[in-house]
Design a protein around this motif. Structure first.
Motif, PDB file in Angstrom:
ATOM      1  N   ALA A  37       0.815  -1.214   0.000  1.00  0.00           N
ATOM      2  CA  ALA A  37       0.000   0.000   0.000  1.00  0.00           C
ATOM      3  C   ALA A  37       0.852   1.267   0.000  1.00  0.00           C
ATOM      4  CB  ALA A  37      -0.934   0.007   1.206  1.00  0.00           C
ATOM      5  N   LEU A  38       2.136   1.145   0.322  1.00  0.00           N
ATOM      6  CA  LEU A  38       3.019   2.313   0.311  1.00  0.00           C
ATOM      7  C   LEU A  38       3.243   2.847  -1.095  1.00  0.00           C
ATOM      8  CD1 LEU A  38       5.779   1.159   2.834  1.00  0.00           C
ATOM      9  CD2 LEU A  38       3.875   2.734   3.262  1.00  0.00           C
ATOM     10  N   ALA A  39       3.101   1.982  -2.091  1.00  0.00           N
ATOM     11  CA  ALA A  39       3.411   2.450  -3.444  1.00  0.00           C
ATOM     12  C   ALA A  39       2.683   1.718  -4.560  1.00  0.00           C
ATOM     13  CB  ALA A  39       4.913   2.332  -3.689  1.00  0.00           C
ATOM     14  N   ALA A  40       1.851   0.789  -4.282  1.00  0.00           N
ATOM     15  CA  ALA A  40       1.213  -0.014  -5.331  1.00  0.00           C
ATOM     16  C   ALA A  40       0.049   0.745  -5.978  1.00  0.00           C
ATOM     17  CB  ALA A  40       0.738  -1.342  -4.769  1.00  0.00           C
ATOM     18  N   ARG A  41       0.393   1.901  -6.540  1.00  0.00           N
ATOM     19  CA  ARG A  41      -0.625   2.725  -7.192  1.00  0.00           C
ATOM     20  C   ARG A  41      -0.062   3.307  -8.481  1.00  0.00           C
ATOM     21  NH1 ARG A  41      -1.854   5.954  -1.805  1.00  0.00           N
ATOM     22  NH2 ARG A  41      -2.545   4.188  -0.590  1.00  0.00           N
TER      23      ARG A  41
END
Length: 138
Positions: A37-41
């Motif tokens: 969730a820190l960067a999976a966007r």
């Protein structure tokens, strides 16, 4: 992780610049893998170009001597549930194949190892309690 999540990366400032950058980079990959969730966007600009984001939270790079980093790591490992603890032991540098690191790791005692860096992600209060007295790397 929650909206109260915080990140910190602590590195030994005495490392040569290239090793310092490598340590921070490797730890960042470990944190991202442990907490997607820190960067999976992805974001798309006005022209339709889509990128993968680098981080959804600030990533302070703090400094501490190896002994302090090891102590913080051991303290952090006491409360590991819903938290990420990603150490970078110095011995890992001498192993150029991850399989060798994985094979050597069970014979090592992290409490006795020099730790070049440490990544933490978890509740803000927990991160502050561990890193509140550390200075930013400059």
């Amino acid at each position: 992780m929650t909206d109260d999540t915080r990140i910190a990366i602590i590195v030994n400032p005495t490392l040569p610049l290239g090793l310092l950058a490598n340590t921070a980079g490797a730890i960042s990959i470990g944190l991202g893998a442990r907490v997607p969730a820190l960067a999976a966007r992805r974001l798309t600009d006005s022209q339709g170009r889509t990128i993968d984001i680098s981080s959804s939270l600030p990533v302070p790079i703090l400094q501490a001597q190896a002994e302090t980093i090891r102590s913080l790591m051991l303290k952090a490992m006491e409360q590991i549930q819903n938290r990420a603890v990603v150490p970078f032991p110095a011995f890992a540098r001498s192993l150029h194949d991850y399989r060798d690191y994985e094979a050597a790791f069970p014979d090592r005692d992290l409490a006795e190892e020099e730790i070049d860096g440490l990544g933490l992600a978890g509740p803000s209060k927990w991160i502050k309690s561990l890193t509140g007295s550390l200075k930013l790397l400059r």
